[in-house]
Design an enzyme around this catalytic site. Structure first.
Site, short mmCIF file in Angstrom:
data_model
loop_
_atom_site.label_atom_id
_atom_site.label_comp_id
_atom_site.label_asym_id
_atom_site.label_seq_id
_atom_site.Cartn_x
_atom_site.Cartn_y
_atom_site.Cartn_z
N LYS A 82 0.81 -1.21 0.00
CA LYS A 82 0.00 0.00 0.00
C LYS A 82 0.85 1.27 0.00
O LYS A 82 0.32 2.36 0.23
CB LYS A 82 -0.93 0.00 1.22
CG LYS A 82 -1.81 -1.24 1.31
CD LYS A 82 -2.59 -1.29 2.60
CE LYS A 82 -3.36 -2.59 2.71
NZ LYS A 82 -4.09 -2.69 4.00
N SER A 179 -8.41 2.27 9.61
CA SER A 179 -9.19 1.82 10.75
C SER A 179 -8.35 1.68 12.01
O SER A 179 -8.83 1.87 13.13
CB SER A 179 -9.86 0.49 10.43
OG SER A 179 -8.87 -0.48 10.09
#
Length: 248
Positions: A82, A179
């Site tokens: 990522k 999150s």
């Protein structure tokens, strides 16, 4: 008398219907406000299921990300990268920009391409490139539908970009999205006070804590490191002198 009774019964039934409708609206709005509707939960599951952390300390900038991809409550892949490194095309000083993204993969890569174009348009000006990207992201009819968050850092500055048009610069050299970001950023801020820990040590320990507490974050971490350019006293004095000249 019979007509009066019919009118009274009609009025009572109408009042009952109106009361029932109001109660239903109140119950639905209350449940959506406190528990979230199914559509809200599905969007949250899709676009917040990751953790990206950026730490700037002791002459280094470390950006770290987990490798987990989730679809709702299901884990799809554990080893996704990522983070991306953008090399300058118009500058020869060797400076790089690192980017981490949370959200839909296609949306994040689209924004990454846009950011790379802005960096080519404004070489060496990360802040301006991020602001221009945020302006287009917020105002363009196509881009405003993209659901992602970006962390962007170069040798001197770190920014968080959101689809709401926000360009947030870190005030304590720590940024995080996703999150697990509340756990990662809280741990990183506590560990920043330990002088012997490097930027990578702080990031790794913080991501370990986030992985323990957030079900959408695993411990298959990827890391990008660049050198940080600290502001010297001469540069600070020059900036202060320039501000004084502007006031005069």
């Amino acid at each position: 008398p019979s007509r009066k009774k019919k009118k009274i019964n009609t009025m009572i039934s109408g009042q009952r219907l109106a009361t029932t409708t109001v109660c239903r609206r109140l119950s639905s709005s209350t449940s959506n406000r406190f528990f979230g509707s199914s559509s809200t939960l599905s969007q949250g599951d899709t676009w917040h299921g990751t953790t990206i952390l950026c730490v700037r300390k002791n002459g280094k900038v470390c950006m770290m990300a987990d490798g987990q991809v989730t679809q709702g409550s299901r884990m799809v892949k554990p080893n996704v990268k990522k983070l991306r490194r953008i090399e300058p095309k118009k500058l020869s000083d060797g400076s790089s920009t690192i980017v981490g993204f949370a959200g839909s993969t296609a949306d994040a890569l689209t924004l990454l391409e846009r950011l790379e174009g802005k960096l080519d348009e404004y070489p060496g000006q990360l802040a301006r490139s991020c602001v221009e990207l945020a302006k287009g992201w917020r105002t363009d009819k196509y881009l405003r539908r993209l659901e992602a968050s970006l962390l962007v850092a170069d040798e001197s500055k770190s920014f968080e970009l959101t689809g709401m048009g926000d360009v947030l610069e870190s005030h304590d050299n720590v940024l995080s999205v996703g999150s697990g970001s509340p756990y990662a950023i809280a741990a990183a801020r506590a560990l920043m006070a330990i002088p012997d820990l490097s930027a990578e040590d702080v990031a790794h320990r913080s991501m370990e804590i986030a992985g323990d507490m957030d079900v959408y974050t695993n411990k298959n971490f990827t890391v990008e490191l660049i050198d940080s350019k600290e502001e010297t006293e001469e540069e600070t004095d020059t900036l202060a002198a320039g501000k004084d000249d502007d006031k005069e």
